[in-house]
Design a protein around this motif. Sequence first.
Motif, PDB file in Angstrom:
ATOM      1  N   GLU A   1       0.832  -1.200   0.000  1.00 26.47           N
ATOM      2  CA  GLU A   1       0.000   0.000   0.000  1.00 26.47           C
ATOM      3  C   GLU A   1       0.867   1.250   0.000  1.00 26.47           C
ATOM      4  OE1 GLU A   1      -2.499  -0.357   3.415  1.00 26.47           O
ATOM      5  OE2 GLU A   1      -3.756  -1.898   2.514  1.00 26.47           O
ATOM      6  N   PHE A   2       1.964   1.216   0.737  1.00 26.31           N
ATOM      7  CA  PHE A   2       2.873   2.356   0.806  1.00 26.31           C
ATOM      8  C   PHE A   2       3.520   2.609  -0.564  1.00 26.31           C
ATOM      9  CE2 PHE A   2       6.934   4.384   2.051  1.00 26.31           C
ATOM     10  CZ  PHE A   2       6.401   5.528   2.612  1.00 26.31           C
TER      11      PHE A   2
ATOM     12  N   PHE B   1       1.496   6.904  -6.657  1.00 27.31           N
ATOM     13  CA  PHE B   1       0.405   7.827  -6.911  1.00 27.31           C
ATOM     14  C   PHE B   1       0.859   9.275  -6.745  1.00 27.31           C
ATOM     15  CE2 PHE B   1      -3.438  10.129  -5.455  1.00 27.31           C
ATOM     16  CZ  PHE B   1      -4.198   9.986  -6.605  1.00 27.31           C
ATOM     17  N   VAL B   2       1.598   9.564  -5.698  1.00 24.93           N
ATOM     18  CA  VAL B   2       2.098  10.920  -5.453  1.00 24.93           C
ATOM     19  C   VAL B   2       3.092  11.321  -6.537  1.00 24.93           C
ATOM     20  CG1 VAL B   2       3.455  12.335  -3.852  1.00 24.93           C
ATOM     21  CG2 VAL B   2       1.664  10.835  -2.967  1.00 24.93           C
ATOM     22  N   VAL B   3       3.978  10.416  -6.902  1.00 25.64           N
ATOM     23  CA  VAL B   3       4.944  10.709  -7.969  1.00 25.64           C
ATOM     24  C   VAL B   3       4.203  10.956  -9.286  1.00 25.64           C
ATOM     25  CG1 VAL B   3       6.799   9.701  -9.371  1.00 25.64           C
ATOM     26  CG2 VAL B   3       6.881   9.528  -6.885  1.00 25.64           C
ATOM     27  N   GLY B   4       3.170  10.175  -9.549  1.00 21.54           N
ATOM     28  CA  GLY B   4       2.377  10.369 -10.777  1.00 21.54           C
ATOM     29  C   GLY B   4       1.722  11.730 -10.817  1.00 21.54           C
ATOM     30  N   ILE B   5       1.196  12.175  -9.672  1.00 17.85           N
ATOM     31  CA  ILE B   5       0.573  13.500  -9.622  1.00 17.85           C
ATOM     32  C   ILE B   5       1.616  14.581  -9.858  1.00 17.85           C
ATOM     33  CG2 ILE B   5      -0.537  15.158  -8.066  1.00 17.85           C
ATOM     34  CD1 ILE B   5      -2.116  12.830  -6.903  1.00 17.85           C
ATOM     35  N   LEU B   6       2.788  14.454  -9.255  1.00 17.44           N
ATOM     36  CA  LEU B   6       3.841  15.450  -9.439  1.00 17.44           C
ATOM     37  C   LEU B   6       4.329  15.505 -10.897  1.00 17.44           C
ATOM     38  CD1 LEU B   6       5.903  14.938  -6.154  1.00 17.44           C
ATOM     39  CD2 LEU B   6       4.398  16.841  -6.728  1.00 17.44           C
TER      40      LEU B   6
END
Length: 165
Positions: free
Chosen positions: A5-6, A12-17
């Motif tokens: 999950e981590f 997900f965070v890297v994809g948004i950035l």
Amino acid sequence: MDTNEFTVLKLFVVGILVNAWLMRGLSATESFNIEPTLPRPKKLCNESRLQWEVEVCGEGFKRDMGHIDQQHWCNLTYFISEYYVFTSCTETKAELVSCYWPNPLVESYIIGIHKHFFSHCPMDQVVWVDPPEDTLTILILVPVFLTLAMIALVVWCSKRSDVLA
């Protein structure tokens, strides 16, 4: 929190950035020039010159049609290349003098050419006639019987699948 999950959360965070970074480079506000641009001056159609140029094309077509026997004037296969050269010439000349093609002036000249060369051509129209009833019956029944035969074959094969396998 589970390690999987981590990892998914980090991706997900890297994809948004990465998405934000890419979209910043593609921003429409940065690429637009806000200063007004003047439209290019459009040339006006010189109709008198177009009339002269189209007549030059017509004279060439008349000269080419003079080499073809008059009894073949109604058969397009005898003069298709000459007609293509004529229409291409009128189109090129219209663009040369900044006129659109076809325009009323060119159309009226082409109609005059048609009246001169092709007014005596017969207007053969294809008359569609139903086939005889015997032929029509065969054309209808053959696909019907083939469809029924295919259905019967599928049903027969599905019942005998244990033997055929």
